[in-house]
Design a protein around this motif. Structure first.
Motif, PDB file in Angstrom:
ATOM      1  N   ALA A 469       0.874  -1.178   0.000  1.00  0.00           N
ATOM      2  CA  ALA A 469       0.000   0.000   0.000  1.00  0.00           C
ATOM      3  C   ALA A 469       0.907   1.222   0.000  1.00  0.00           C
ATOM      4  N   SER A 470       0.369   2.377  -0.433  1.00  0.00           N
ATOM      5  CA  SER A 470       1.186   3.593  -0.562  1.00  0.00           C
ATOM      6  C   SER A 470       1.814   3.996   0.765  1.00  0.00           C
ATOM      7  N   ASP A 486       1.128  10.456  -3.552  1.00  0.00           N
ATOM      8  CA  ASP A 486       0.722  10.301  -4.957  1.00  0.00           C
ATOM      9  C   ASP A 486       1.799   9.590  -5.763  1.00  0.00           C
ATOM     10  N   ASN A 489       1.815   5.924  -4.866  1.00  0.00           N
ATOM     11  CA  ASN A 489       0.674   5.252  -5.482  1.00  0.00           C
ATOM     12  C   ASN A 489       0.916   4.995  -6.970  1.00  0.00           C
ATOM     13  N   ASP A 490       1.472   6.015  -7.666  1.00  0.00           N
ATOM     14  CA  ASP A 490       1.755   5.868  -9.105  1.00  0.00           C
ATOM     15  C   ASP A 490       2.760   4.746  -9.363  1.00  0.00           C
TER      16      ASP A 490
END
Length: 522
Positions: A469-470, A486, A489-490
């Motif tokens: 998970a991020s 972000d 996540n990317d």
């Protein structure tokens, strides 16, 4: 064969005309409802298994009732279908697909049949009325409308808006606002949608667009398009901020919205139960816009980070509470208005943090380059933030620093490169000890330092990485890389794509999209 006609019934047409006028629906829809009611009564009398149809003459009001029998080769129902051979006994000219029509005598409605017919007509007329309401209001969302309160149920307000009834839910009312039956209210049409009980029209007095529309009604320049409302942020019933821009340099947008002695803005404030409104000049420059949005607080410094969409604002110590506002209201509304995440610091906090960052960088240079505090602080003062910058900056640029001769500059650069080379060897060795797979090392976007940190947290393959998970990724790599949520996540999504986790899903999505397109074309 023709169905037998009853007597002319002009009173039926008069009733249909009256209902159509009263409900605002088409006369044919009312007559269609009457026909269905007569059909239902006919089937009750002659048998529900028969295909009995009624027709009301649109000019005379005559009622024609008949039983229809389809001529077909594939007979599934003996009551409503007949073979061509049998049908030709009755009508030698009939063909497949046509209907034999048996006329039936007009029905003398009994009490129950009449009540059933009435229910059908009422229901059909109600359905037609609801459809008319939906068609009339479906394209009027974001429009301000006036209405009268019909009743209040459990905090929800039912509003008569003329040819329809709308609902103003409790959460869409301004806090502490009270309305009673018979009160006039003004609200925004928030949504119009079909539901099981018919089309529902939802209103709102808390939506930001409601405030924008009120200003458009009070300020002619907004209505004419000279002044544009760029954004609105509201804490309903308490405070709001609205940003405006003028396309005509001779017109002050803020002054035009305030009006003579505040007359225009006060009209909006009165409608919104005393909600305080800050009118702000919009600016294309994010820093200027954020400074304007934080008014009435004064701002001394602004630092933008476009990658994370964050903006750091420094204010004088005595302005901190004003900038933040009661329960964070001022900074929260400014953030909503500008679309930037705003961090507020006092000048003292910012100074302490800057000193702490400078101290950490100086320590890094002292340790990595084996230099004294004076040289380390000089590098920090000149804006150097990493060993890589020292190692690969042009020699002339490094030698320009006051107190640095060319020999010192070259020595510093060589020490930096040596440190980076030794660090790379150390990391490579550690990566091999941890047995981190090549697919993770070669994955674009991860430095060797990050790969080693991941390996130390038992993330050793690209599949392990894709399963993170991020927040886990950011926790594992720590200060090895200044990674945002972000960016994390990317990277994880890119790893999952590379491993083909979405291939089946993408195919299904494509097929669904194609089916939808084909359906639309059909």
């Amino acid at each position: 064969m023709e169905a037998t006609s009853g007597m002319p019934r002009p009173e039926l047409l008069q009733v249909a005309d009256a209902v159509a006028r009263e409900k605002g629906i088409d006369r044919d829809e009312v007559l269609g409802a009457m026909e269905q009611a007569i059909q239902k009564a006919g089937r009750s009398r002659y048998g529900h298994e028969h295909d009995i149809r009624a027709h009301i003459d649109r000019k005379t009001g005559e009622i024609k009732l008949a039983r229809f029998i389809e001529v077909t080769d594939d007979i599934e129902n003996d009551f409503t279908q007949m073979s061509l051979e049998q049908a030709r006994i009755r009508d030698e000219n009939i063909n497949l697909g046509e209907f034999l029509i048996d006329p039936l005598p007009p029905i003398d409605f009994g009490r129950i049949a009449a009540q059933t017919a009435k229910q059908v007509i009422v229901q059909k007329v109600r359905d037609a009325e609801r459809e008319r309401q939906f068609e009339e209001y479906k394209d009027r969302t974001d429009e301000v409308i006036n209405g009268v309160v019909k009743r209040v149920e459990f905090g929800n307000v039912l509003v008569d808006i003329g040819r329809a009834e709308a609902i103003l839910r409790r959460e869409e009312l301004i806090p502490r606002e009270t309305v009673r039956q018979g009160d006039r209210v003004r609200a925004l049409i928030l949504d119009v949608r079909r539901e099981q009980r018919g089309p529902q029209i939802f209103l709102s007095r808390t939506h930001p667009t409601f405030m924008a529309k009120l200003f458009a009604q009070e300020v002619p320049e907004i209505y004419d398009g000279i002044i544009e409302i760029k954004s609105v942020a509201r804490d309903p019933g308490s405070r709001a901020k609205i940003s405006v821009l003028s396309s005509d340099s001779s017109i002050d947008p803020v002054g035009a919205c305030v009006g003579m002695r505040g007359s225009r803005v006060q009209a909006v404030v009165a409608e919104l139960q005393g909600e305080k409104i800050d009118i702000i000049q919009w600016s294309e420059d994010p820093a200027t816009f954020v400074v304007n949005a934080l008014a009435p607080a004064e701002v001394t410094k602004v630092v933008l980070d476009e990658e994370t969409n964050r903006i750091e604002v420094v204010v004088p110590d005595d302005q901190l509470s004003l900038a933040i506002g009661r329960r964070g209201q001022n900074v929260r509304l400014a953030s909503q208005l500008t679309g930037w995440d705003i961090d507020i610091l006092t000048e003292e906090d910012e100074s302490e943090r800057r000193q702490e960052e400078a101290r950490k960088r100086a320590e890094m240079f002292i340790k990595a380059l084996d230099v004294d505090e004076v040289i380390a602080h000089l590098l920090v003062a000149e804006g150097f933030t990493s060993i890589e910058e020292v190692g690969y900056v042009p020699l002339a640029e490094l030698a320009e620093i006051e107190g640095f001769e060319e020999e010192i500059a070259e020595e510093l650069r060589n020490r930096a490169r040596t440190f980076l080379s030794e660090e790379a060897e150390r990391l490579q060795k550690r990566r091999e000890e941890l047995k981190v797979a090549d697919d993770l090392v070669e994955f674009n976007g991860l430095s060797l330092a990050v790969v080693v940190r991941l390996g130390e947290n038992d993330v050793k393959t690209l599949e392990d990485f894709a399963d993170l998970a991020s927040d886990e990724l950011i926790e594992y790599i720590g200060d090895a890389d200044n990674m945002t949520m972000d960016q994390a996540n990317d990277l994880i999504m890119e790893a999952r794509r590379k491993l083909g986790w979405f291939e089946g899903l993408e195919d299904e999505t494509d097929e669904t999209s194609e089916d939808a397109v084909e359906g639309e074309e059909a």
